[in-house]
Write an enzyme that holds these catalytic residues in place. Structure first.
Site, PDB file in Angstrom:
ATOM      1  N   CYS A   1      31.973  41.768  33.422  1.00  0.00           N
ATOM      2  CA  CYS A   1      30.609  41.510  32.945  1.00  0.00           C
ATOM      3  C   CYS A   1      29.645  42.592  33.418  1.00  0.00           C
ATOM      4  O   CYS A   1      28.537  42.700  32.912  1.00  0.00           O
ATOM      5  CB  CYS A   1      30.134  40.115  33.348  1.00  0.00           C
ATOM      6  SG  CYS A   1      30.064  39.827  35.115  1.00  0.00           S
TER       7      CYS A   1
ATOM      8  N   GLN B   1      32.673  35.231  42.756  1.00  0.00           N
ATOM      9  CA  GLN B   1      33.446  35.853  43.842  1.00  0.00           C
ATOM     10  C   GLN B   1      33.002  35.354  45.219  1.00  0.00           C
ATOM     11  O   GLN B   1      33.824  35.168  46.117  1.00  0.00           O
ATOM     12  CB  GLN B   1      33.296  37.374  43.742  1.00  0.00           C
ATOM     13  CG  GLN B   1      34.177  38.122  44.721  1.00  0.00           C
ATOM     14  CD  GLN B   1      34.079  39.619  44.561  1.00  0.00           C
ATOM     15  OE1 GLN B   1      33.904  40.127  43.448  1.00  0.00           O
ATOM     16  NE2 GLN B   1      34.167  40.342  45.659  1.00  0.00           N
TER      17      GLN B   1
ATOM     18  N   HIS C   1      34.132  43.598  38.048  1.00  0.00           N
ATOM     19  CA  HIS C   1      33.699  42.530  37.146  1.00  0.00           C
ATOM     20  C   HIS C   1      33.468  43.079  35.742  1.00  0.00           C
ATOM     21  O   HIS C   1      32.609  43.933  35.552  1.00  0.00           O
ATOM     22  CB  HIS C   1      32.401  41.900  37.668  1.00  0.00           C
ATOM     23  CG  HIS C   1      32.614  41.066  38.898  1.00  0.00           C
ATOM     24  ND1 HIS C   1      32.398  39.709  38.916  1.00  0.00           N
ATOM     25  CD2 HIS C   1      33.042  41.403  40.134  1.00  0.00           C
ATOM     26  CE1 HIS C   1      32.672  39.238  40.128  1.00  0.00           C
ATOM     27  NE2 HIS C   1      33.065  40.250  40.887  1.00  0.00           N
TER      28      HIS C   1
ATOM     29  N   CYS D   1      34.737  35.083  35.658  1.00  0.00           N
ATOM     30  CA  CYS D   1      33.346  34.911  36.065  1.00  0.00           C
ATOM     31  C   CYS D   1      32.743  33.725  35.312  1.00  0.00           C
ATOM     32  O   CYS D   1      32.838  33.641  34.091  1.00  0.00           O
ATOM     33  CB  CYS D   1      32.611  36.207  35.761  1.00  0.00           C
ATOM     34  SG  CYS D   1      31.018  36.047  35.019  1.00  0.00           S
ATOM     35  N   GLU D   2      32.168  32.796  36.044  1.00  0.00           N
ATOM     36  CA  GLU D   2      31.680  31.581  35.394  1.00  0.00           C
ATOM     37  C   GLU D   2      30.373  31.789  34.644  1.00  0.00           C
ATOM     38  O   GLU D   2      29.937  30.920  33.899  1.00  0.00           O
ATOM     39  CB  GLU D   2      31.533  30.442  36.415  1.00  0.00           C
ATOM     40  CG  GLU D   2      30.426  30.614  37.415  1.00  0.00           C
ATOM     41  CD  GLU D   2      30.420  29.490  38.448  1.00  0.00           C
ATOM     42  OE1 GLU D   2      31.475  28.875  38.673  1.00  0.00           O
ATOM     43  OE2 GLU D   2      29.344  29.238  39.020  1.00  0.00           O
ATOM     44  N   HIS D   3      29.747  32.928  34.842  1.00  0.00           N
ATOM     45  CA  HIS D   3      28.493  33.189  34.132  1.00  0.00           C
ATOM     46  C   HIS D   3      28.718  33.750  32.733  1.00  0.00           C
ATOM     47  O   HIS D   3      27.895  33.558  31.850  1.00  0.00           O
ATOM     48  CB  HIS D   3      27.621  34.159  34.933  1.00  0.00           C
ATOM     49  CG  HIS D   3      27.274  33.632  36.285  1.00  0.00           C
ATOM     50  ND1 HIS D   3      27.243  34.408  37.417  1.00  0.00           N
ATOM     51  CD2 HIS D   3      26.962  32.386  36.686  1.00  0.00           C
ATOM     52  CE1 HIS D   3      26.931  33.664  38.457  1.00  0.00           C
ATOM     53  NE2 HIS D   3      26.755  32.430  38.040  1.00  0.00           N
ATOM     54  N   HIS D   4      29.808  34.485  32.550  1.00  0.00           N
ATOM     55  CA  HIS D   4      30.054  35.127  31.261  1.00  0.00           C
ATOM     56  C   HIS D   4      31.422  34.799  30.670  1.00  0.00           C
ATOM     57  O   HIS D   4      31.724  35.227  29.560  1.00  0.00           O
ATOM     58  CB  HIS D   4      29.939  36.647  31.400  1.00  0.00           C
ATOM     59  CG  HIS D   4      28.613  37.118  31.897  1.00  0.00           C
ATOM     60  ND1 HIS D   4      28.345  37.347  33.234  1.00  0.00           N
ATOM     61  CD2 HIS D   4      27.457  37.386  31.233  1.00  0.00           C
ATOM     62  CE1 HIS D   4      27.098  37.741  33.372  1.00  0.00           C
ATOM     63  NE2 HIS D   4      26.527  37.766  32.177  1.00  0.00           N
TER      64      HIS D   4
HETATM   65 ZN   LIG Z   1      29.596  37.627  35.003  1.00  0.00          ZN
END
Ligand SMILES: [Zn+2]
Length: 219
Positions: A178, A148, A176, A107-110
């Site tokens: 996250c 995703q 996920h 996941c590119e956010h976390h």
């Molecule tokens: Zn994430």
């Protein structure tokens, strides 16, 4: 409280040990990735969270994480379309479906993993691809910092561009980390995304057929 090395300590600002064999091998395997830079960054993170990066158990960690990131993000330096260049010319124009292609992505956010399966169905337009190639496409696309939704759309677009398919349906289901280990903490939650193109978008019965085949065998 334990004593932390200062953030500007020499060992943190860049002097790494000579790379060992594992590191040299990884550097040769992933020439586009700056492995020593990741190592320095991981040492920084360890110090920043209050750890001592020089304690025995952590000594090898920055190098290990560097090699791991090089592997997990190797798709950044690969072109997924390459796997769709070798097709077979066939008059078959019914649904082809490959179900349960397992993948792991980040996941590119976390920068936490999301893990799941992709299902890819398509209706050929004269070009049929080896089934294992679809799995290769999923692998390359997933080995990038990713969300995703974009992963799902990217796979669908690749089949449209490279194979000129009459229709493509991509369904991705993933858990996920996250969402399961931090933040809202909902273990067992599954994120489902789909991209329906061409006939699967315009024709309700084609869409129903592919969805039934994807989910049909399941309880
Ligand atoms: Zn994430």
């Amino acid at each position: 409280m334990s004593e932390l090395p200062p953030a500007d300590a020499g060992s943190l600002s860049g002097e790494l040990d000579e790379p060992n064999d594992a590191m040299l091998k990884a550097m040769a395997q992933y020439p586009q990735v700056d492995l020593p830079r990741i190592q320095r960054a991981v040492r920084e993170i360890l110090a920043a969270v209050g750890e001592n990066p020089d304690r025995e158990g952590l000594l090898e960690t920055p190098a290990r994480v560097a090699r791991m990131y090089a592997e997990l993000f190797s798709g950044l330096h690969e072109e997924p379309a390459e796997h769709l260049k070798k097709f077979f010319t066939e008059t078959y124009d019914e649904l082809v479906l490959v179900r349960d292609i397992s993948f792991n992505s980040m996941c590119e956010h976390h920068l936490l993993p999301f893990i799941g399966v992709a299902h890819i169905g398509y209706i050929p337009n004269g070009k049929v691809i080896g089934l294992s190639k679809l799995a290769r496409v999923v692998e390359v696309v997933s080995r990038r910092p990713q969300v995703q939704e974009r992963m799902t759309e990217t796979i669908a677009q690749l089949l449209i561009q490279e194979l000129n398919v009459k229709g493509v349906a991509v369904v991705v289901e993933a858990s996920h980390s996250c969402m399961t280990i931090r933040g809202i903490r909902k273990p067992g939650s599954l994120c489902v995304t789909s991209a329906m193109k061409g006939l699967f978008r315009s024709n309700v019965s084609s869409r129903a057929e592919v969805m039934t085949l994807i989910y049909g065998g399941r309880k």
